[in-house]
Write a protein that holds these residues in place. Structure first.
Motif, PDB file in Angstrom:
ATOM      1  N   ASP A  84     -10.480  21.546  -7.971  1.00  0.00           N
ATOM      2  CA  ASP A  84     -10.895  21.827  -9.485  1.00  0.00           C
ATOM      3  C   ASP A  84     -10.625  23.112  -9.708  1.00  0.00           C
ATOM      4  O   ASP A  84     -11.372  24.126  -9.067  1.00  0.00           O
ATOM      5  N   PHE A  87     -13.889  25.563 -10.161  1.00  0.00           N
ATOM      6  CA  PHE A  87     -14.568  26.111  -8.984  1.00  0.00           C
ATOM      7  C   PHE A  87     -13.863  27.078  -8.417  1.00  0.00           C
ATOM      8  O   PHE A  87     -14.313  27.990  -7.591  1.00  0.00           O
ATOM      9  N   PHE A  88     -12.564  27.011  -8.395  1.00  0.00           N
ATOM     10  CA  PHE A  88     -11.790  27.856  -7.558  1.00  0.00           C
ATOM     11  C   PHE A  88     -10.592  28.933  -7.870  1.00  0.00           C
ATOM     12  O   PHE A  88     -10.172  29.629  -7.307  1.00  0.00           O
ATOM     13  N   ARG A  91     -12.040  32.379  -8.033  1.00  0.00           N
ATOM     14  CA  ARG A  91     -12.004  32.817  -6.361  1.00  0.00           C
ATOM     15  C   ARG A  91     -10.646  33.449  -6.197  1.00  0.00           C
ATOM     16  O   ARG A  91     -10.215  34.348  -5.535  1.00  0.00           O
ATOM     17  N   GLN A 136     -25.706  20.370 -13.945  1.00  0.00           N
ATOM     18  CA  GLN A 136     -24.230  20.845 -13.930  1.00  0.00           C
ATOM     19  C   GLN A 136     -24.248  22.582 -13.945  1.00  0.00           C
ATOM     20  O   GLN A 136     -23.795  23.241 -13.133  1.00  0.00           O
ATOM     21  N   GLU A 139     -25.925  24.101 -10.973  1.00  0.00           N
ATOM     22  CA  GLU A 139     -25.289  23.831  -9.651  1.00  0.00           C
ATOM     23  C   GLU A 139     -23.776  24.824  -9.661  1.00  0.00           C
ATOM     24  O   GLU A 139     -23.347  25.224  -8.661  1.00  0.00           O
ATOM     25  N   LYS A 140     -23.355  24.922 -11.010  1.00  0.00           N
ATOM     26  CA  LYS A 140     -22.095  25.943 -11.002  1.00  0.00           C
ATOM     27  C   LYS A 140     -22.524  27.179 -10.773  1.00  0.00           C
ATOM     28  O   LYS A 140     -21.728  27.759  -9.979  1.00  0.00           O
ATOM     29  N   ILE A 143     -22.893  27.217  -6.779  1.00  0.00           N
ATOM     30  CA  ILE A 143     -21.410  27.490  -6.358  1.00  0.00           C
ATOM     31  C   ILE A 143     -20.758  28.700  -6.370  1.00  0.00           C
ATOM     32  O   ILE A 143     -20.142  29.224  -5.331  1.00  0.00           O
ATOM     33  N   ASP A 144     -20.802  29.176  -7.461  1.00  0.00           N
ATOM     34  CA  ASP A 144     -20.328  30.585  -7.796  1.00  0.00           C
ATOM     35  C   ASP A 144     -20.915  31.530  -6.759  1.00  0.00           C
ATOM     36  O   ASP A 144     -20.251  32.832  -6.573  1.00  0.00           O
ATOM     37  N   MET A 151     -17.917  28.549   1.369  1.00  0.00           N
ATOM     38  CA  MET A 151     -17.387  27.570   0.650  1.00  0.00           C
ATOM     39  C   MET A 151     -16.410  26.546   1.546  1.00  0.00           C
ATOM     40  O   MET A 151     -16.515  25.342   1.560  1.00  0.00           O
ATOM     41  N   ASN A 203     -19.527  17.610  -7.263  1.00  0.00           N
ATOM     42  CA  ASN A 203     -18.911  18.834  -8.051  1.00  0.00           C
ATOM     43  C   ASN A 203     -17.279  19.138  -7.615  1.00  0.00           C
ATOM     44  O   ASN A 203     -16.877  20.160  -7.911  1.00  0.00           O
ATOM     45  N   LEU A 205     -15.889  19.557  -5.006  1.00  0.00           N
ATOM     46  CA  LEU A 205     -15.325  20.723  -4.166  1.00  0.00           C
ATOM     47  C   LEU A 205     -14.465  20.087  -2.924  1.00  0.00           C
ATOM     48  O   LEU A 205     -13.995  21.021  -2.135  1.00  0.00           O
TER      49      LEU A 205
END
Length: 206
Positions: A84, A87-88, A91, A136, A139-140, A143-144, A151, A203, A205
């Motif tokens: 997704d 989330f990526f 990065r 959400q 959790e975002k 994750i960040d 990760m 999420n 991932l």
């Protein structure tokens, strides 16, 4: 830009990409099914473009991005992955990638990304900022806050790999992986390691 390296562990994906690249005029097309193979090719051949999947059997595409950024290699990187972009993508941008295309899109998006790179531009998905519920959003943020290594280990754990298997794949000690697992439990606010998989799936991932 006439030399390209495809880094993807799925032969069917590599074959499809090769057809696209040949139509785009690339003359030298190298293929790698792992991060290790990719590094070997990069050391032996000059590459203009690298098309990279983030999920690899012996490591993470994010790790390879960091290696490229800290090296003298001058290739531009196009990320082509099923993960997704929410989330990526950021990065990958921080890691030096100049394009991000989801495998769920048509190959037309890949054509557009290649044309943008060859013209000296970047190509990234425009993320739709849809409303998030409090869970959400929380959790975002968690994750960040994860490092690329955290990760990567989370993804391995979510796929069911043991500490020993993760240590071998990432060239780490068993103790180091165990430390990261504990850190992930704390950072992501889960009760135990068994809930890391649920968190990752919820999420998108993996």
């Amino acid at each position: 830009m006439k030399s390209v390296l495809i880094v993807d562990d799925h032969p069917v994906i590599r074959a499809a990409l090769k057809l696209v690249l040949e139509r785009e005029g690339f003359k030298r097309i190298h293929e790698a099914a792992s991060v290790g193979e990719a590094l070997t090719i990069l050391r032996q051949h000059p590459v203009d473009v690298l098309i990279l999947d983030l999920v690899m059997p012996d490591g993470s595409g994010l790790d390879l991005l960091e290696r490229i950024r800290s090296s003298a290699w001058k290739c531009v990187v196009l990320v082509f992955t099923s993960l997704d972009p929410l989330f990526f993508q950021e990065r990958c941008m921080r890691g030096g990638a100049l394009a991000y295309v989801s495998k769920t899109n048509s190959l037309d998006q890949l054509h557009k990304a290649l044309h943008a790179l060859m013209a000296g531009y970047t190509y990234f998905a425009q993320l739709v900022s849809s409303p998030m519920n409090p869970l959400q959003h929380s959790e975002k943020k968690m994750i960040d806050s994860l490092s690329n290594r955290e990760m990567n280990i989370l993804q391995h754990l979510a796929r069911g790999l043991s500490n020993k298997a993760i240590a071998k794949a990432m060239n780490l000690s068993h103790k180091t992986v165990s430390t990261y697992k504990t850190r992930l439990i704390i950072k992501l606010g889960v009760v135990a390691a068994v809930h890391l998989r649920d968190f990752a799936i919820r999420n998108h991932l993996i």
